[in-house]
Design a protein around this motif. Structure first.
Motif, short mmCIF file in Angstrom:
data_model
loop_
_atom_site.label_atom_id
_atom_site.label_comp_id
_atom_site.label_asym_id
_atom_site.label_seq_id
_atom_site.Cartn_x
_atom_site.Cartn_y
_atom_site.Cartn_z
N PHE A 29 -2.47 -3.74 -1.05
CA PHE A 29 -3.07 -2.58 -0.37
C PHE A 29 -3.38 -2.55 0.83
O PHE A 29 -4.03 -3.52 1.57
CB PHE A 29 -4.25 -2.50 -1.59
CG PHE A 29 -4.08 -2.07 -3.03
CD1 PHE A 29 -4.38 -0.86 -3.61
CD2 PHE A 29 -3.90 -3.08 -3.94
CE1 PHE A 29 -4.20 -0.59 -4.98
CE2 PHE A 29 -3.59 -2.97 -5.13
CZ PHE A 29 -3.63 -1.55 -5.49
N VAL A 32 -7.48 2.44 -0.22
CA VAL A 32 -7.64 2.88 -1.42
C VAL A 32 -8.94 4.03 -1.21
O VAL A 32 -9.88 3.48 -0.68
CB VAL A 32 -8.42 1.91 -2.39
CG1 VAL A 32 -8.87 2.30 -3.71
CG2 VAL A 32 -7.34 0.88 -2.76
N VAL A 37 -3.96 6.09 -2.41
CA VAL A 37 -3.67 4.79 -2.40
C VAL A 37 -2.30 4.50 -1.58
O VAL A 37 -1.52 5.04 -1.72
CB VAL A 37 -3.66 3.93 -3.91
CG1 VAL A 37 -2.97 2.74 -3.73
CG2 VAL A 37 -4.76 4.21 -4.79
N SER A 73 -7.46 5.73 -9.37
CA SER A 73 -8.72 5.81 -8.36
C SER A 73 -9.50 6.94 -8.76
O SER A 73 -10.90 6.84 -8.18
CB SER A 73 -8.26 5.73 -6.87
OG SER A 73 -7.70 7.13 -6.79
#
Length: 153
Positions: A29, A32, A37, A73
């Motif tokens: 990642f 975020v 994302v 998310s």
């Protein structure tokens, strides 16, 4: 980039990175945020169909994770999602240092969320080339607690 495992972003990252396929792809990642994302995947010869060029399945996997994680998310605590439909368009060879996917929510609903991702091949110089785009639908559900230890679905 890592978030505290007690924050929504941290829980999302932990959920995704616990999946064996995410580990195989080497996902990382880089951002975020609600409805967004960004993920990176290193170039791995084991995922190539010819030297230096990723096979379409790996490209699809990265795009799917980015799009559906972006959808995730936006979910309330205690909810999870999964892909129910996705279509990828391959636009250029997936060659370079790594791939970078930028996932986003197109339309968030209670049961279904439409999401998308663009995948870029990143050269050693940092130059990005759009190599794929994906449009997906994620199904959102309340996580079920089984008796005994918690199970991540």
């Amino acid at each position: 980039m890592t978030h505290s495992p007690t924050t929504p972003a941290g829980l999302l990252q932990a959920h995704v990175l616990a999946m064996p396929i995410a580990q195989t792809l080497g996902l990382r990642f880089t951002r975020v945020a609600p409805g967004r994302v960004d993920l990176e995947m290193p170039m791995q010869e084991s995922l190539c169909f010819r030297t230096g060029q990723l096979q379409a399945t790996a490209v699809f996997g990265l795009a799917d994770f980015a799009a559906v994680a972006a959808a995730g998310s936006t979910l309330p605590a205690g909810w999870v999602n999964s892909t129910v439909d996705a279509q990828v368009k391959l636009l250029a060879p997936a060659r370079g240092h790594c791939l970078r996917a930028r996932g986003r929510v197109v339309n968030a609903g209670r049961t279904l969320t439409v999401c998308a991702a663009d995948v870029y091949a990143v050269a050693d110089s940092g130059e990005e080339t759009l190599c794929a785009t994906l449009l997906a639908t994620a199904h959102n559900t309340e996580a079920r607690q089984a008796p005994g230890p918690a199970v991540v679905s």
